[in-house]
Design an enzyme around this catalytic site. Structure first.
Site, PDB file in Angstrom:
ATOM      1  N   ASP A 180       6.411   5.735  -3.135  1.00  0.00           N
ATOM      2  CA  ASP A 180       4.946   5.511  -3.154  1.00  0.00           C
ATOM      3  C   ASP A 180       4.669   4.075  -3.615  1.00  0.00           C
ATOM      4  OD1 ASP A 180       3.793   6.742  -6.404  1.00  0.00           O
ATOM      5  OD2 ASP A 180       5.763   5.955  -5.824  1.00  0.00           O
ATOM      6  N   ASP A 189       8.613   0.699  -6.812  1.00  0.00           N
ATOM      7  CA  ASP A 189       9.145   1.250  -5.566  1.00  0.00           C
ATOM      8  C   ASP A 189       9.596   0.127  -4.630  1.00  0.00           C
ATOM      9  OD1 ASP A 189       6.722   3.014  -6.504  1.00  0.00           O
ATOM     10  OD2 ASP A 189       8.015   4.355  -5.348  1.00  0.00           O
ATOM     11  N   ASN A 217       1.060   6.360  -6.320  1.00  0.00           N
ATOM     12  CA  ASN A 217       0.518   5.142  -6.948  1.00  0.00           C
ATOM     13  C   ASN A 217      -0.787   4.708  -6.288  1.00  0.00           C
ATOM     14  OD1 ASN A 217       2.416   4.558  -8.994  1.00  0.00           O
ATOM     15  ND2 ASN A 217       3.852   3.796  -7.454  1.00  0.00           N
ATOM     16  N   THR A 228      11.193   8.441  -5.373  1.00  0.00           N
ATOM     17  CA  THR A 228      10.654   7.595  -6.445  1.00  0.00           C
ATOM     18  C   THR A 228       9.139   7.726  -6.567  1.00  0.00           C
ATOM     19  OG1 THR A 228      10.421   5.672  -4.976  1.00  0.00           O
ATOM     20  CG2 THR A 228      12.527   5.919  -6.144  1.00  0.00           C
ATOM     21  N   PHE A 247       4.168  10.264 -14.632  1.00  0.00           N
ATOM     22  CA  PHE A 247       3.250  10.171 -13.490  1.00  0.00           C
ATOM     23  C   PHE A 247       3.711  10.971 -12.264  1.00  0.00           C
ATOM     24  CE2 PHE A 247      -0.092   8.378 -10.967  1.00  0.00           C
ATOM     25  CZ  PHE A 247       0.448   8.235  -9.695  1.00  0.00           C
ATOM     26  N   ASN A 248       4.968  10.783 -11.813  1.00  0.00           N
ATOM     27  CA  ASN A 248       5.399  11.433 -10.569  1.00  0.00           C
ATOM     28  C   ASN A 248       5.348  12.954 -10.673  1.00  0.00           C
ATOM     29  OD1 ASN A 248       5.871   9.025  -9.224  1.00  0.00           O
ATOM     30  ND2 ASN A 248       8.008   8.911  -9.866  1.00  0.00           N
ATOM     31  N   HIS A 267      11.002   1.410 -13.092  1.00  0.00           N
ATOM     32  CA  HIS A 267      11.541   2.765 -13.063  1.00  0.00           C
ATOM     33  C   HIS A 267      12.377   3.053 -11.813  1.00  0.00           C
ATOM     34  CE1 HIS A 267       8.527   3.514 -16.216  1.00  0.00           C
ATOM     35  NE2 HIS A 267       7.651   2.922 -15.424  1.00  0.00           N
ATOM     36  N   ASP A 268      11.831   2.791 -10.645  1.00  0.00           N
ATOM     37  CA  ASP A 268      12.379   3.343  -9.403  1.00  0.00           C
ATOM     38  C   ASP A 268      13.730   2.797  -8.971  1.00  0.00           C
ATOM     39  OD1 ASP A 268       9.007   3.535  -8.133  1.00  0.00           O
ATOM     40  OD2 ASP A 268      10.182   4.991  -9.275  1.00  0.00           O
TER      41      ASP A 268
END
Ligand code: RIB
Ligand code: CA
Length: 306
Positions: free
Chosen positions: A10, A15, A39, A124, A165-166, A239-240
């Site tokens: 996303d 990402d 996102n 992700t 979040f995810n 993060h991703d």
């Protein structure tokens, strides 16, 4: 031939780095990219995926848009972090090829069934597309080697006190994935918060002397501003790409098998990943949970593809 993977994402600033790493490292064979609302809205995350791949000169990887909202709840985008386009910061004036004319779930099904060996799904963003694949085409389960997802946390959350979040965006989708019986690796905030894009990391991107490196430096500079304002972080965690790095070089992460469930009904904790690291529940381990990251090695790998 590299490890066959599909990246469901996303984009989103982090990402974008995950996309560049998945497309740029020869140890992976990126079969396709699928996009999901998270996102930003689906039209924007899809446009951003296409623009990043175009920037990298990647023209032979199909991109398909997937679900435009979570399975049950409403979509709440993260414009405060990623901006109104989902990839605010640099001007990305690159020619943009069309996305594939099939839904992400159909592209996933085709790629998995057409692969000569089992495929690793790297997710992700919210797990909506992945959950829909597992529910729509149960016959593909034996053809999936592993699901590696960025999401959740063994500690606290980011979007709610205990929700990442995810997972918070689509808890039901995460629940379907976690109960699928497939091999699963969880890359949570507890490790991704160690992957901070510090000023020296950003300078390293810029010093690569490539257009991609310069664009990534601009993306991280924007990301640093929003992460400071919203979370008070001096440097933004990417993060991703940690999830992608874990597939490329498993030695970069330390994993512990543990039972993981998603809270679906908690008034204050909906979307929390409940990770039983000490065997208190008596439940069987269903996830390999990342608890450590070799940070310097991660950044060497991330920077190597820019
Ligand atoms: O909580 C961080 C995760 O949510 C990352 O994947 C970020 O891109 C957003 O999707
Ligand atoms: Ca993401």
């Amino acid at each position: 031939m590299g490890i066959p993977v599909i990246l469901d994402c996303d984009p989103g600033h982090d990402d974008a780095l995950a996309l560049l790493l998945a497309a740029g490292d020869d140890r992976l064979d990126l079969l396709g990219v699928t996009t999901v609302a998270g996102n930003q809205t689906l039209d924007k995350t899809t446009r951003n995926a296409l623009r990043i791949l175009a920037l990298a000169g990647v023209t032979d990887v199909p991109v398909a848009a997937g679900c435009e909202r979570p399975l049950v709840g409403d979509l709440e985008v993260a414009a405060d972090i990623h901006g109104s386009t989902g990839l605010d910061g640099p001007e990305l004036d690159v020619p943009m090829p069309p996305s594939a004319d099939v839904h992400a779930v159909e592209l996933m099904r085709r790629l998995v069934t057409g692969s000569p060996e089992p495929v690793t799904l790297i997710a992700t963003g919210p797990l909506t597309n992945v959950a829909m694949l597992l529910r729509t085409h149960a016959s593909v389960l034996p053809l999936i080697k592993r699901i590696v997802f960025m999401g959740g946390s063994t500690e606290r959350g980011n979007t709610t006190p205990y929700g990442e979040f995810n997972i918070v965006t689509d808890p039901e989708a995460a629940d379907i994935v976690l109960r699928s019986g497939l091999p699963i690796t969880m890359i949570g905030l507890n490790v991704t918060h160690q992957a901070r894009a510090t000023p020296s990391v950003i300078a390293g991107f810029r010093d690569k002397g490539s257009r991609i490196g310069a664009i990534c430096a601009e993306l991280m500079t924007f990301f640093a501003g929003t992460y400071l304002r919203v979370f008070g972080f001096e440097d933004p965690p990417v993060h991703d790409p940690v999830a992608v790095a874990a597939v490329i070089d498993p030695s970069l992460v330390t994993l512990i098998p543990a039972p993981v469930v998603v809270e679906l009904a908690g008034v204050h904790t909906r979307g929390a990943t409940v990770v039983d690291l000490h065997g208190r529940t008596g439940l069987p381990a269903n996830v390999d949970v990342a608890v450590g990251l070799e940070v310097a090695g991660f950044w060497r790998l991330m920077t190597s593809v820019l």
